[in-house]
Motif scaffolding. Structure first.
Motif, short mmCIF file in Angstrom:
data_model
loop_
_atom_site.label_atom_id
_atom_site.label_comp_id
_atom_site.label_asym_id
_atom_site.label_seq_id
_atom_site.Cartn_x
_atom_site.Cartn_y
_atom_site.Cartn_z
N ARG A 119 1.69 15.66 -5.71
CA ARG A 119 1.99 16.87 -4.96
C ARG A 119 2.87 17.79 -5.80
O ARG A 119 3.58 17.35 -6.70
N GLN A 120 2.78 19.09 -5.48
CA GLN A 120 3.60 20.07 -6.18
C GLN A 120 4.11 21.09 -5.19
O GLN A 120 3.32 21.79 -4.55
N ALA A 121 5.41 21.14 -5.06
CA ALA A 121 6.06 22.11 -4.19
C ALA A 121 6.41 23.35 -5.02
O ALA A 121 6.54 23.27 -6.25
N PRO A 122 6.57 24.50 -4.38
CA PRO A 122 6.90 25.73 -5.12
C PRO A 122 8.16 25.55 -5.96
O PRO A 122 9.18 25.08 -5.47
N GLY A 123 8.06 25.91 -7.23
CA GLY A 123 9.20 25.83 -8.12
C GLY A 123 9.55 24.45 -8.61
O GLY A 123 10.57 24.26 -9.29
N LYS A 124 8.72 23.46 -8.27
CA LYS A 124 9.00 22.09 -8.69
C LYS A 124 7.86 21.54 -9.52
O LYS A 124 6.74 22.06 -9.48
N GLU A 125 8.14 20.49 -10.27
CA GLU A 125 7.11 19.85 -11.06
C GLU A 125 6.20 19.01 -10.16
O GLU A 125 6.59 18.55 -9.10
N ALA A 146 3.97 20.92 0.33
CA ALA A 146 3.49 21.01 -1.06
C ALA A 146 1.98 21.12 -1.05
O ALA A 146 1.34 20.93 -0.01
N VAL A 147 1.43 21.41 -2.21
CA VAL A 147 -0.01 21.25 -2.42
C VAL A 147 -0.23 19.81 -2.88
O VAL A 147 0.42 19.36 -3.84
N TYR A 148 -1.10 19.12 -2.21
CA TYR A 148 -1.39 17.73 -2.52
C TYR A 148 -2.72 17.65 -3.28
O TYR A 148 -3.74 18.21 -2.85
N GLN A 200 -3.24 22.24 0.90
CA GLN A 200 -1.89 22.61 1.28
C GLN A 200 -1.43 21.83 2.51
O GLN A 200 -2.14 21.76 3.52
N VAL A 201 -0.24 21.27 2.40
CA VAL A 201 0.42 20.63 3.54
C VAL A 201 1.72 21.39 3.78
O VAL A 201 2.55 21.51 2.88
N THR A 202 1.88 21.91 4.99
CA THR A 202 3.08 22.65 5.34
C THR A 202 3.71 21.99 6.56
O THR A 202 3.06 21.84 7.60
N VAL A 203 4.97 21.62 6.42
CA VAL A 203 5.71 20.99 7.52
C VAL A 203 6.80 21.96 7.95
O VAL A 203 7.76 22.21 7.23
N SER A 204 6.61 22.53 9.12
CA SER A 204 7.53 23.57 9.59
C SER A 204 7.47 23.68 11.10
O SER A 204 6.41 23.47 11.70
N SER A 205 8.60 24.03 11.68
CA SER A 205 8.63 24.27 13.12
C SER A 205 8.45 25.75 13.42
O SER A 205 8.42 26.15 14.59
#
Length: 125
Positions: free
Chosen positions: A38-44, A92-94, A120-125
């Motif tokens: 997986r890769q989150a924005p701004g992360k490896e 993140a994008v998986y 894309q996996v988004t975990v948000s309320s």
């Protein structure tokens, strides 16, 4: 021609669940190491989970242990990632990622032969 196709991403509330699927074609999945990065924005990009029939091993990143479960159905050439108790930091994008050699997960972490397009996996309320 090898194809790796993910599905199952989406938007989920914290504490919820999702199941990702990855269907492969063009080679026999049976003994090959396959799993998810997986890769989150701004992360490896980071390895999340792997399953290998080569030595029966499974790998889980510390951040997902106890919450994610990887499985495979060789008859369907498909691997699954069941994600429970999702947290915002799981956003993140998986990517499904596979080797085309019967290696253990310890090798899969450092070399990938084929990548999927990502979901894309988004975990948000």
């Amino acid at each position: 021609q090898v194809q790796v196709v993910e599905s199952g991403g989406g938007l989920v509330q914290p504490g919820g669940s999702l199941r990702l699927s990855c269907a492969v074609s063009g080679f026999t999945l049976d003994y090959h190491a396959i799993g998810w990065f997986r890769q989150a924005p701004g992360k490896e990009r980071e390895g999340v989970s792997c399953i290998s029939k080569r030595d029966g091993s499974k790998y889980y990143a510390d951040a997902v242990k106890g919450r994610f479960t990887i499985s495979r159905d060789n008859a369907k050439s498909t691997v699954y990632l069941q994600m429970n108790s999702l947290k915002p930091e799981d956003t993140a994008v998986y990517y499904c990622a596979t080797r085309t050699a019967p290696v253990p997960c310890s090798s899969w972490l450092y070399r990938i032969d084929y990548w999927g397009q990502g979901t894309q996996v988004t975990v948000s309320s």
